[in-house]
Design an enzyme around this catalytic site. Structure first.
Site, PDB file in Angstrom:
ATOM      1  CB  ALA A 127     -10.078 -58.446  82.671  1.00 23.59           C
ATOM      2  CE  LYS A 128      -4.887 -52.093  82.474  1.00 26.15           C
ATOM      3  NZ  LYS A 128      -5.687 -50.993  83.062  1.00 26.15           N
TER       4      LYS A 128
END
Ligand code: GLU
Length: 431
Positions: A119-120
């Site tokens: 994720a980011k």
């Protein structure tokens, strides 16, 4: 899977304009998917992010004015485990960039065999012009907006460009208040006193050093007879420079937003770090080296090792021809655009790609999360010894894959990562 191991390598298609990081990532993903003979269903699942959350966060600035910031969290994939990845505060944050960075986290965690997805997050803001109070209010409001996304078993943020232990502490505190229990394992990269891990600060730079040394052994390069240029002097670049220097590598050039600094006899990195710390985190006026006329020339200096440890897309089709280094070790995420890949490969330069070279950070983040869940603190020796072993094993696995399929290390890293994710899908039978 191909029947013969001799795969005929096709270069990703070169592009003309400034590249979109998502397209850069996808063009390498496509080559690796081809090599693995990835089935259409898995391909289609992996090419899109599982979830994208966009929030608008009102913050009262010190002036009394209310400003609304746009923030993102992209969860690319969670088949291997809860998603993991940093949060970026920068004025150039863009949804496509966050999507690419989220996918890179999936591949990164898979390359080093961590039980995590990718994720980011990001917020479009300029933290250099904001007060600590404004950044705190922004961080807390973002955390609240993402309270249903984050969680120790769901999605675990960490620092990235423009964020550090201070922001992670606010995030942990705000999340803990919303769930009514102190929850250290919701975030990594925290200050040591509140459940941070020993060795986390230097972890990414240390992994860059370990993978650079592993590559140098393959190329018969001796650290004490080699020189390097390091672009970026933030957490990753400064630690990579320091640790490579300790291994005997002569660091001839470093750079930050203030410019690039060159010293043919080698820069004293401890002095440069002390200077930076005493000057608001910048190298302006550093006397231990000469300020170069054009900072971007650092990339094409006559050195043995090049470490781009700043931002995306700095090695492009425009400057790749002029690179003189024999080895590139990518401390940053996505520093090489896809159009530069064929040029670099043609020149016979070995690249330790981002998803391998900078994975030391998320590896020690994983250790931090494990310690938080164990309620037990590891010694620094335990952390570094285990992280170094993970980095060396991953390097050897990627290197062996590159030999097996006769492809560059970058494509080999994607092959290792995508293969692990695809196999997991087969066992889980999720669709
Ligand atoms: N932001 C870092 C990266 O890009 C660290 C991520 C983490 O520790 O979760 O790898």
């Amino acid at each position: 899977m191909a029947t013969s191991t001799a795969y005929k390598y096709k270069e990703p298609a070169p592009k003309v304009d400034r590249e979109n990081p998502l397209e850069s990532m996808m063009s390498r993903f496509n080559v690796a998917a081809d090599i693995l003979g990835l089935d259409d269903a898995t391909y289609n699942v992996l090419k899109a992010a599982d979830k994208q959350v966009i929030v608008h966060i009102p913050v009262t600035m010190d002036s009394g004015e209310v400003r609304v910031f746009e923030g993102y969290r992209v969860v690319h994939n969670t088949v291997l485990g809860p998603s993991k990845g940093g949060i970026r505060y920068d004025k150039n944050v863009h949804l496509d960039e966050v999507k690419a960075l989220a996918a890179w986290m999936t591949w990164k965690c898979a390359v080093v065999d961590l039980p995590y997805g990718g994720a980011k997050g990001g917020i479009i803001c300029d933290p250099t012009t904001m007060s600590a109070g404004e950044i705190e209010r922004l961080t807390r409001a973002y955390t609240l907006a993402m309270k249903d996304v984050f969680g120790p078993d769901r999605d675990i943020p960490a620092p990235d460009m423009g964020t550090g232990p201070r922001e992670m502490a606010w995030l942990m505190d705000e999340f803990s208040k919303t769930v009514g229990a102190t929850t250290p394992a919701v975030v990594t990269g925290k200050p040591l006193v509140m459940g941070g891990s020993l060795g986390r600060t230097e972890a990414t730079g240390r992994g860059v050093m370990v993978s650079a040394l592993a590559a140098m052994r393959k190329l018969n390069m001796k650290p004490e007879e080699s020189s390097a240029a390091v672009q970026g002097f933030g957490n990753v670049g400064s630690w990579a420079a320091k640790l490579l220097c300790e291994q005997g590598v002569k660091i001839k050039a470093i750079s930050d937003v203030s410019g690039a600094y060159w010293n043919e006899n080698g820069i004293n990195i401890d002095e440069a770090i002390a200077y930076k710390n005493a000057h608001k985190g910048r190298l302006d006026g550093f006397q231990g080296a000469v300020l170069m006329e054009h900072a971007e020339d650092l990339l094409t200096l006559p050195v043995d090792v090049l470490v781009p440890a700043a931002v995306e897309d700095v090695i492009t089709e425009h400057n790749a021809h002029d690179i003189k280094a024999k080895l590139i070790v990518e401390g940053a995420n996505g520093p090489t655009s896809a159009s530069a890949d064929p040029i670099i490969n043609e020149k016979g330069i070995m690249v330790v790609p981002d998803i391998l070279a900078n994975s030391g950070g998320v590896t020690v983040s994983y250790f931090e999360w494990v310690q938080n869940r164990q309620g037990f603190k590891w010694t620094e020796e335990m952390v570094t010894e285990r992280a170094d072993r993970i980095m060396s094993d991953a390097f050897e696995k990627v290197y062996a894959t590159s030999q097996k399929y006769n492809v560059p290390m970058r494509i080999a890293a994607y092959v290792v990562a995508i293969d692990k994710v695809a196999q997991t899908y087969k066992f889980r039978g999720s669709f």
